[in-house]
Every structure is written in C-alpha cells, then in structure tokens.
Motif scaffolding. Structure first.
Motif, PDB file in Angstrom:
ATOM      1  N   GLU A 106       0.842  -1.205   0.000  1.00 61.67           N
ATOM      2  CA  GLU A 106       0.000   0.000   0.000  1.00 61.67           C
ATOM      3  C   GLU A 106       0.879   1.258   0.000  1.00 61.67           C
ATOM      4  OE1 GLU A 106      -3.160   1.109   3.195  1.00 61.67           O
ATOM      5  OE2 GLU A 106      -3.314  -1.033   2.800  1.00 61.67           O
ATOM      6  N   ILE A 107       1.909   1.231   0.838  1.00 59.75           N
ATOM      7  CA  ILE A 107       2.805   2.390   0.938  1.00 59.75           C
ATOM      8  C   ILE A 107       3.538   2.603  -0.387  1.00 59.75           C
ATOM      9  CG2 ILE A 107       4.886   3.287   2.083  1.00 59.75           C
ATOM     10  CD1 ILE A 107       3.855   1.964   4.659  1.00 59.75           C
ATOM     11  N   LEU A 108       3.979   1.490  -0.995  1.00 56.80           N
ATOM     12  CA  LEU A 108       4.680   1.607  -2.276  1.00 56.80           C
ATOM     13  C   LEU A 108       3.784   2.262  -3.322  1.00 56.80           C
ATOM     14  CD1 LEU A 108       6.600  -1.765  -2.683  1.00 56.80           C
ATOM     15  CD2 LEU A 108       7.543   0.501  -2.317  1.00 56.80           C
ATOM     16  N   ARG A 109       2.516   1.839  -3.334  1.00 54.09           N
ATOM     17  CA  ARG A 109       1.586   2.426  -4.310  1.00 54.09           C
ATOM     18  C   ARG A 109       1.427   3.927  -4.067  1.00 54.09           C
ATOM     19  NH1 ARG A 109      -1.102  -2.696  -4.077  1.00 54.09           N
ATOM     20  NH2 ARG A 109      -2.217  -2.073  -2.205  1.00 54.09           N
ATOM     21  N   SER A 110       1.299   4.303  -2.770  1.00 56.22           N
ATOM     22  CA  SER A 110       1.056   5.722  -2.493  1.00 56.22           C
ATOM     23  C   SER A 110       2.304   6.563  -2.736  1.00 56.22           C
ATOM     24  CB  SER A 110       0.533   5.923  -1.073  1.00 56.22           C
ATOM     25  OG  SER A 110       1.591   5.885  -0.152  1.00 56.22           O
ATOM     26  N   ALA A 111       3.485   5.936  -2.636  1.00 57.06           N
ATOM     27  CA  ALA A 111       4.719   6.722  -2.805  1.00 57.06           C
ATOM     28  C   ALA A 111       5.202   6.759  -4.254  1.00 57.06           C
ATOM     29  CB  ALA A 111       5.822   6.149  -1.908  1.00 57.06           C
ATOM     30  N   ALA A 112       4.579   5.946  -5.102  1.00 60.52           N
ATOM     31  CA  ALA A 112       5.042   5.864  -6.502  1.00 60.52           C
ATOM     32  C   ALA A 112       5.021   7.246  -7.144  1.00 60.52           C
ATOM     33  CB  ALA A 112       4.159   4.898  -7.278  1.00 60.52           C
ATOM     34  N   GLY A 113       6.122   7.620  -7.763  1.00 62.40           N
ATOM     35  CA  GLY A 113       6.185   8.886  -8.499  1.00 62.40           C
ATOM     36  C   GLY A 113       6.482  10.098  -7.638  1.00 62.40           C
ATOM     37  N   THR A 114       6.607   9.917  -6.327  1.00 70.13           N
ATOM     38  CA  THR A 114       6.854  11.088  -5.478  1.00 70.13           C
ATOM     39  C   THR A 114       8.348  11.399  -5.348  1.00 70.13           C
ATOM     40  OG1 THR A 114       7.036   9.754  -3.470  1.00 70.13           O
ATOM     41  CG2 THR A 114       4.838  10.605  -4.012  1.00 70.13           C
ATOM     42  N   GLY A 115       9.188  10.458  -5.733  1.00 71.38           N
ATOM     43  CA  GLY A 115      10.637  10.665  -5.611  1.00 71.38           C
ATOM     44  C   GLY A 115      11.168  10.376  -4.210  1.00 71.38           C
ATOM     45  N   LYS A 116      10.285   9.900  -3.309  1.00 72.55           N
ATOM     46  CA  LYS A 116      10.764   9.587  -1.952  1.00 72.55           C
ATOM     47  C   LYS A 116      11.663   8.355  -2.007  1.00 72.55           C
ATOM     48  CE  LYS A 116       6.737  11.421   0.392  1.00 72.55           C
ATOM     49  NZ  LYS A 116       5.437  11.212   0.960  1.00 72.55           N
ATOM     50  N   LYS A 117      12.705   8.396  -1.185  1.00 75.05           N
ATOM     51  CA  LYS A 117      13.573   7.222  -1.063  1.00 75.05           C
ATOM     52  C   LYS A 117      12.858   6.218  -0.157  1.00 75.05           C
ATOM     53  CE  LYS A 117      18.495   6.857  -0.520  1.00 75.05           C
ATOM     54  NZ  LYS A 117      19.575   7.195  -1.376  1.00 75.05           N
ATOM     55  N   LEU A 118      12.916   4.926  -0.485  1.00 73.01           N
ATOM     56  CA  LEU A 118      12.125   3.941   0.263  1.00 73.01           C
ATOM     57  C   LEU A 118      12.955   2.740   0.692  1.00 73.01           C
ATOM     58  CD1 LEU A 118       9.155   3.710  -2.249  1.00 73.01           C
ATOM     59  CD2 LEU A 118       8.947   4.627   0.042  1.00 73.01           C
ATOM     60  N   THR A 119      12.689   2.237   1.891  1.00 72.09           N
ATOM     61  CA  THR A 119      13.155   0.896   2.258  1.00 72.09           C
ATOM     62  C   THR A 119      11.998   0.168   2.917  1.00 72.09           C
ATOM     63  OG1 THR A 119      14.162   1.963   4.183  1.00 72.09           O
ATOM     64  CG2 THR A 119      15.672   1.094   2.546  1.00 72.09           C
ATOM     65  N   MET A 120      11.893  -1.122   2.644  1.00 73.49           N
ATOM     66  CA  MET A 120      10.770  -1.934   3.120  1.00 73.49           C
ATOM     67  C   MET A 120      11.319  -3.205   3.747  1.00 73.49           C
ATOM     68  SD  MET A 120       7.669  -0.845   2.033  1.00 73.49           S
ATOM     69  CE  MET A 120       7.627   0.922   1.808  1.00 73.49           C
ATOM     70  N   GLU A 121      10.977  -3.407   5.020  1.00 75.32           N
ATOM     71  CA  GLU A 121      11.345  -4.667   5.669  1.00 75.32           C
ATOM     72  C   GLU A 121      10.034  -5.360   6.008  1.00 75.32           C
ATOM     73  OE1 GLU A 121      11.780  -7.436   7.655  1.00 75.32           O
ATOM     74  OE2 GLU A 121      12.492  -6.358   9.416  1.00 75.32           O
ATOM     75  N   LEU A 122       9.689  -6.398   5.213  1.00 78.16           N
ATOM     76  CA  LEU A 122       8.338  -6.953   5.284  1.00 78.16           C
ATOM     77  C   LEU A 122       8.346  -8.372   5.864  1.00 78.16           C
ATOM     78  CD1 LEU A 122       7.239  -5.517   1.822  1.00 78.16           C
ATOM     79  CD2 LEU A 122       7.086  -4.426   4.059  1.00 78.16           C
ATOM     80  N   GLY A 123       7.393  -9.171   5.458  1.00 81.00           N
ATOM     81  CA  GLY A 123       7.223 -10.477   6.111  1.00 81.00           C
ATOM     82  C   GLY A 123       8.213 -11.535   5.660  1.00 81.00           C
ATOM     83  N   GLY A 124       8.039 -12.748   6.183  1.00 87.89           N
ATOM     84  CA  GLY A 124       8.912 -13.857   5.810  1.00 87.89           C
ATOM     85  C   GLY A 124       8.260 -15.190   6.098  1.00 87.89           C
ATOM     86  N   LYS A 125       8.809 -16.233   5.506  1.00 86.87           N
ATOM     87  CA  LYS A 125       8.343 -17.605   5.781  1.00 86.87           C
ATOM     88  C   LYS A 125       9.582 -18.487   5.648  1.00 86.87           C
ATOM     89  CE  LYS A 125       5.022 -20.430   6.730  1.00 86.87           C
ATOM     90  NZ  LYS A 125       4.158 -20.308   7.917  1.00 86.87           N
ATOM     91  N   ALA A 126      10.518 -18.282   6.564  1.00 84.96           N
ATOM     92  CA  ALA A 126      11.860 -18.843   6.390  1.00 84.96           C
ATOM     93  C   ALA A 126      11.893 -20.351   6.560  1.00 84.96           C
ATOM     94  CB  ALA A 126      12.803 -18.209   7.404  1.00 84.96           C
ATOM     95  N   ALA A 127      12.786 -20.966   5.777  1.00 81.99           N
ATOM     96  CA  ALA A 127      13.060 -22.395   5.929  1.00 81.99           C
ATOM     97  C   ALA A 127      14.262 -22.568   6.845  1.00 81.99           C
ATOM     98  CB  ALA A 127      13.346 -22.997   4.566  1.00 81.99           C
ATOM     99  N   ASN A 128      14.128 -23.497   7.793  1.00 82.02           N
ATOM    100  CA  ASN A 128      15.253 -23.880   8.640  1.00 82.02           C
ATOM    101  C   ASN A 128      15.569 -25.319   8.216  1.00 82.02           C
ATOM    102  OD1 ASN A 128      17.135 -23.505  10.616  1.00 82.02           O
ATOM    103  ND2 ASN A 128      15.690 -23.433  12.327  1.00 82.02           N
ATOM    104  N   VAL A 129      16.709 -25.513   7.517  1.00 82.61           N
ATOM    105  CA  VAL A 129      16.968 -26.786   6.831  1.00 82.61           C
ATOM    106  C   VAL A 129      17.941 -27.639   7.640  1.00 82.61           C
ATOM    107  CG1 VAL A 129      17.713 -27.818   4.640  1.00 82.61           C
ATOM    108  CG2 VAL A 129      16.733 -25.502   4.656  1.00 82.61           C
TER     109      VAL A 129
END
Ligand code: NDP
Length: 480
Positions: free
Chosen positions: A245-268
């Motif tokens: 949602e944030i990416l969509r709202s920031a598109a074209g604004t020139g703001k610098k972005l970083t996103m740390e989102l979800g995960g579903k990690a494998a422990n092998v």
C-alpha cells in the motif's frame, strides 16, 4: 524433582516492576516536547498478559503529523544537517549510554507493553538497541568511507511494528541520525511505550529539538506520515500488505524507500547436523518472541532419514518450555501481543488441521486472562497448505521433509518471501553450496536469529528491499 521424574518445578522468579514509573497519560513527542494531540484524542495501550490498561496515549492526526514533519525539517535545515559528524556522534553515543544505563527499566516496560519474556527484552532487545546506537555513532564522522556519498537525505518518516518495539526504533533512528537526517517515527498502536521512553532519553541526552519526533497512533497516523509531501525518505517495517500500500502511495513522489516486510523462512536440517544444536536452533528459530519475528524459522525442512529422531527430541525439548508471566525470569514463552494477532494465529492453525496436517502441542496450561497460544508443531504438512505458505507470526512450526539437497533448495525457495533461512549440517562445503542457492537476504549456518549492528539485514521479493545495519544500512539515508 521427584524420584526418576525429570520435571523440575520452578519457584516464581518475578522481575521487580517498581523500576518503571508508567504515567497515566503520554503525549506526542514533537519539537523536543511532549504535548497532547491537537484534537485531544487518545487511545489505550494494554498489557497483553493481563488485558489490563497500562496508559492512555495521544493519537496523532494529520495536523500533528504535519507539525512533527515541520519540526524535523527546521531541525534538519538549521541544526542537524549542518552539524559536523563528530558532533552528531556525541549525541548518539549519549543515547547509547543512557539506554545501557536505563536498560532494566526499558526491559520491564517492553515486557509489560509487548508481552515478551523479560529474559528476552533484558538480554536481547535492549542490549541490541543500545549496541545499534553505539555502532552508528562510530559512523557519523566516517560517512565518506561508506562509499555512498555523505549528504543526508533530509526528513525520514519511519513506521515500525509491535514485535520488537524498542529495537526497531533503534534500527530506524540510529543510522538516520548518524547520516545527518532528522526523524519522525511512528510506533505500533499496541506498543508505543518504549518509543516514548526513548523520547525521554533523547531529551536527557540534550538532543536538539526537532531532530527526533515521535507520533503515536494507528494505521492512519502511519499513512499520514508516509504520505506527507515533505518527507524525503520512508522506512517501513511491517506486513507485506501494508508495505505494498505504501509503495503504491509513494510511486512517483521521488521519496527514497526501504521496506522490511514479512517472511516464511526455511530452517533446513541435514542428516549429518549436530542434533542437539539443531533442536535448540529450531526452538530459537520459531519460539523466540512467541514467533512474532519476521525472520522466524517457521518452516522446518528436515532430511527424511532423521526426521523421526529429530522430532522426538524436539517434542521432548518443547515439553520443558515454560509459558506464562512475561515478567517471570524463568519464562520462555510470553503472551501474544494482541487479540487481533491471537485470532490470526488461531485461524491459520485451524486451517492447518482442516487441510489435513497433524497438530501437536506439549501439555501446557494457558493463563485464564490475557492472550496466549501454546507452542504448536504441525507434521504431515504439504507445500500447498496455508500453514506452509502464509506468515503466521506466532509460535507455530510447520514441518516438511526432503531427501536430497536439491529438493531442500526447491522447497525452501518455494515461497513468495525471501528474508532469511537456516542450514544445519556438519559440512562447510554444503553450507556454502546451499547459501548460494537459497533466495534469502540472510542465511544462518548452524545457528539462528543472530543479530549484530555491523551485519546488514533485509530481504528480497515480497520480504522487501533495502538493508538495515552495517555499512549497507547507511545507503538508505545518504545521497550521492
Ligand atoms: P502492519 O503492517 O499493519 O503494521 C506495521 C506498522 O505500520 C504499524 O505501526 C502500523 O500501525 C502501521 N500501519 C498500518 N497501516 C498503515 C498504512 N496504511 N500506512 C502506514 N502505516 C501503516 O502490521 P500489523 O501490526 O497489523 O501486523 C499484521 C501482520 O504483519 C502480522 O500478523 C505479521 O504477519 C506481519 N508483520 C510483519 C512484521 C515484520 O517485521 N516483517 C512486523 C509486524 C507484522 P498500527 O500498528 O498502529 O496499526
């Protein structure tokens, strides 16, 4: 302990709470001062272990967010941006030292507001938060050597989740400040208190007004912050859905972005892995912080030849975990952070049973009040099950098996996420072989959930982009 019985009875070991003075009301921290919201609105934050309210907190609306961004802009233009790096470092060192000095206070407050066991807030969250400020203080006068340019971006709008409230605040603020940016931070609605105590530490450190601003509220406050036209850089940690949602709202604004989102990690886990160590790594991977960890090892991939033996050991180990009062120093598993999150964990776990996986939990008495969920293991999980695909963000492990290393890689990578992974094997060559093929930002070998401020952390694909920590984490806060 009685006769041949190996079960220990633990006497209560409660952490003394008097070290924290929780106020009945908290204001927003804007321009170096605490103040109520413009329209006077508030919300309560509660203790998830008891469901009792802890405090009323100001709810920032658009006008408050605007005030905070303007304060950050003025501080950036007049004070913090032009200040020499060595001078900025002094303030950041002070914050680091004050955090260390007030560590027990922060740990108790974090456990009260979040529900996590005191031994985790005391031994992990708070020391790592302090270490993050220490590490970045060291960078403030050496930015030209980071290789990204040494000009700050400007005003950073930072939104963080509830799973590591203080630590995530440190991950956001420390690199931004070191690089010469000013900040407006929005903590999660259910866990605002340690960020507000950190605001007090900023005052105590003499940080110039407006350099750090903290606006409390819910999703709307976050949306107002990231959408503010005078924010130059958006740093977000949270769900993939809100990230998009944030990416969509920031598109074209020139703001610098970083996103740390979800995960579903494998422990092998391979058949030649040191089994005792692997069991500890599995437990730490998914039951640390009630599984409210974006990089949690929520999918155990175990080589078929050792699966039964490993699962026997794992079940025995889980039988020794102590669930209950987060402020008891013996507690391993604390409370789920909110009713909403508990409902989500229950719904996904029920779907696991409905889809045919086998559910198991150790005998475990849940307290009557508060939000609790017993550690849970699902076996007979197939890759199409929701519990193998969706982030549960709770103490729930899905177990799958594999026969060959190639199959392990294919299954581990069969996810839209790509944040972290674990590998357990005796062979160094196999670790390197696997690490090259796993699509994950972090791969731990014969360990899990290790963090260091000098080590970059972040994902790719639906786990987001950009790195936090280390030299790489500075990139997001510097212009060439
Ligand atoms: P969210 O992504 O909803 O929340 C993260 C932060 O963003 C919070 O401060 C939240 O405020 C804020 N926020 C919510 N909506 C917006 C918006 N439209 N614009 C800007 N900021 C916004 O996560 P939740 O706390 O609701 O958790 C939901 C799920 O997300 C969890 O079950 C888990 O799967 C995942 N998650 C992943 C995390 C990770 O580290 N990868 C961390 C936390 C959650 P508020 O809390 O006040 O709503």
């Amino acid at each position: 302990m009685t006769g041949t019985d190996t079960t220990w009875e633990y006497a209560p070991a409660p952490q003394e709470q008097g070290i924290v003075a929780i106020k009945p009301h908290y204001g927003l921290f804007v321009n170096g001062e605490f103040a109520p919201a413009t329209d006077g609105r508030t919300f309560s934050t509660l203790n998830p272990a008891t469901e009792e309210p802890l405090a009323e907190v100001a709810l920032a609306g658009e006008a408050d967010v605007d005030r905070a961004v303007r304060a950050a802009r003025t501080a950036f233009d007049r004070v913090w941006g032009p200040m020499p790096g060595a001078q900025r470092a002094k303030y950041i060192y002070r914050i680091a030292r004050l955090l260390a000095e007030r560590a027990r206070e922060f740990a108790v407050l974090e456990s009260l507001d979040n529900g996590k066991p005191i031994k985790e807030s005391r031994d992990v969250d708070v020391p790592l938060a302090s270490a993050h400020f220490f590490y970045h203080a060291g960078w403030a006068d050496k930015l030209e050597y980071a290789g990204y340019g040494s000009t700050p971006v400007g005003v950073a709008g930072q939104v963080i989740p509830w799973n590591f409230p203080l630590l995530m605040a440190a991950w956001k603020l420390a690199p931004a400040l070191a690089a010469g940016n000013t900040c407006v931070l929005k903590p999660a609605e259910t866990t605002p208190l340690t960020a507000l105590l950190l605001a007090e530490v900023c005052q105590q450190a003499g940080l110039p007004e407006g350099v750090v601003n903290i606006v409390t509220g819910a999703g709307e406050t976050g949306a107002a912050l990231v959408g503010h036209p005078d924010v130059d850089k958006v740093a977000f940690t949270g769900s993939t859905e809100v990230g998009k949602e944030i990416l969509r709202s920031a598109a074209g604004t020139g703001k610098k972005l970083t996103m740390e989102l979800g995960g579903k990690a494998a422990n092998v886990v391979f058949e030649d892995a040191p089994m005792e160590g692997a069991v500890e790594g599995i437990v730490n991977g998914i039951f640390f912080n009630q599984g409210h960890v974006c990089c949690a090892g929520s999918r155990l991939l175990v080589q078929e030849s050792v699966a039964d033996a490993l699962l026997d050991r794992l079940r025995r180990r889980l039988g020794t975990l102590r669930l209950g009062d987060p402020l008891d120093k013996n507690t391993d598993i604390g409370a789920i952070n909110s009713r909403q999150q508990l409902d989500k964990i229950r719904e996904l776990s029920d779907s696991g049973e409905a889809e045919g996986a086998h559910r198991w939990s150790p005998p475990c008495q849940l307290p009557e009040r508060g939000y609790w969920f017993a550690p849970t293991v699902f076996t007979g999980v197939s890759q199409s099950h929701r519990i193998a695909r969706e982030e549960i963000f709770g103490p729930v492990l899905s177990v799958l098996t594999f026969r060959t290393p190639e199959e392990a890689v294919a299954k581990a990578n069969n996810t839209p996420y790509g944040l972290s992974a674990g590998v357990w094997t005796e062979k160094g060559s196999r670790i390197l072989w696997l690490a090259q093929r796993l699509r994950a930002g972090v791969v731990w070998a014969n360990t899990y959930n290790r963090f260091d401020p000098a080590s970059p952390f972040g994902g790719y694909r639906e786990s987001g982009f950009g790195r936090e920590g280390g030299r790489h984490g500075l990139e997001a806060y510097l212009n060439a």
